[in-house]
Design an enzyme around this catalytic site. Structure first.
Site, PDB file in Angstrom:
ATOM      1  N   ASP A  18      10.583 101.117  84.283  1.00 11.00           N
ATOM      2  CA  ASP A  18      10.927  99.718  84.104  1.00 11.00           C
ATOM      3  C   ASP A  18       9.703  98.876  84.475  1.00 11.00           C
ATOM      4  O   ASP A  18       8.764  99.364  85.116  1.00 11.00           O
ATOM      5  CB  ASP A  18      12.110  99.388  85.019  1.00 11.00           C
ATOM      6  CG  ASP A  18      12.477  97.923  85.001  1.00 11.00           C
ATOM      7  OD1 ASP A  18      12.659  97.369  83.908  1.00 11.00           O
ATOM      8  OD2 ASP A  18      12.559  97.324  86.094  1.00 11.00           O
ATOM      9  N   ASP A  20       9.738  94.746  85.263  1.00 13.06           N
ATOM     10  CA  ASP A  20       9.994  93.684  86.242  1.00 13.06           C
ATOM     11  C   ASP A  20      10.706  94.233  87.465  1.00 13.06           C
ATOM     12  O   ASP A  20      11.766  94.857  87.359  1.00 13.06           O
ATOM     13  CB  ASP A  20      10.828  92.569  85.612  1.00 13.06           C
ATOM     14  CG  ASP A  20      10.044  91.810  84.559  1.00 13.06           C
ATOM     15  OD1 ASP A  20       8.998  91.247  84.895  1.00 13.06           O
ATOM     16  OD2 ASP A  20      10.477  91.805  83.386  1.00 13.06           O
TER      17      ASP A  20
END
Length: 221
Positions: A18, A20
């Site tokens: 991922d 953020d």
């Protein structure tokens, strides 16, 4: 919440990352943009912030404004993406992210993010991080996390089975997506610790990755 873990070693053939909250700390701009959105729609900002992490904007809006037509959510999402892409103040790398990504040279890995190409490119650059060669962005999927589609597409792009992947995530939606894809999940940061990943670390300074034979050894401490 204090993030704690015990030393753990995971083996895999690929890593799915991922962006953020995992590689990039964009909390300040996410707060600014979504609290403005909440105010415009008469919603409580704190409640909105409990929903938005990890999801594509339109999916968060659908949860927060369930009676609103989806076409309005999609249009609002496009404006939100443009707003977030233009606002890079305070966007920095998560501690250890640069070293972590450097250790992945020659290791099969992919970025799997709810951001679109423009936003992911802008934030990775603002944080001074290299963009993985393989990335699955908002344009690549038909369903937002917590749907597993993005992680399954990442595994397919790398030519590995889902169970051979380890996911790095920070949000409830992302951790749920990784689990739904049949993958093990390393949670990064305090928020991740609330959602029962397989193992949780404070930040990426606590992770070491190395090639071992035909696979990958991920040591977390």
């Amino acid at each position: 919440m204090t993030v704690t873990t015990v030393p753990t070693v995971l083996t895999a053939r690929a890593l799915l990352l991922d962006m953020d909250g995992t590689l990039v700390d964009s909390e300040a701009v996410v707060e600014r943009c979504w609290r403005r959105w909440a105010e415009r729609h008469g919603l409580d900002g704190d409640e909105v912030m409990q929903v938005v992490h990890g999801r594509q904007g339109y999916a968060s809006m659908a949860l927060l404004l369930p009676d609103r037509p989806m076409e309005r959510n999609l249009a609002d999402n496009a404006r939100m993406l443009a707003e977030e892409t233009a606002d890079l103040e305070g966007v920095v790398a998560v501690p250890g992210a640069a070293e972590f990504l450097a250790s992945l040279r020659g290791v099969p890995h992919a970025l799997v993010t709810s951001a679109d190409v423009a936003l992911s490119t802008a934030r990775m650059a603002a944080a001074g991080l290299p963009m993985p060669d393989v990335r699955v962005t908002a344009e690549s999927v038909g369903a937002s996390k917590p749907d597993p589609e993005g992680f399954l597409k990442g595994a397919a792009a790398l030519g590995v089975r889902p169970e051979e992947c380890v996911v790095f995530e920070d949000s409830a939606a992302g951790i749920q997506a990784g689990r739904a894809a049949g993958m093990r999940v390393v949670g990064v940061g305090a928020r991740a610790g609330l959602h029962r990943p397989d193992v949780v670390v404070r930040d990426l300074t606590r992770v070491r990755v190395e090639r071992v034979g035909g696979g990958i050894r991920v040591a977390v401490r």
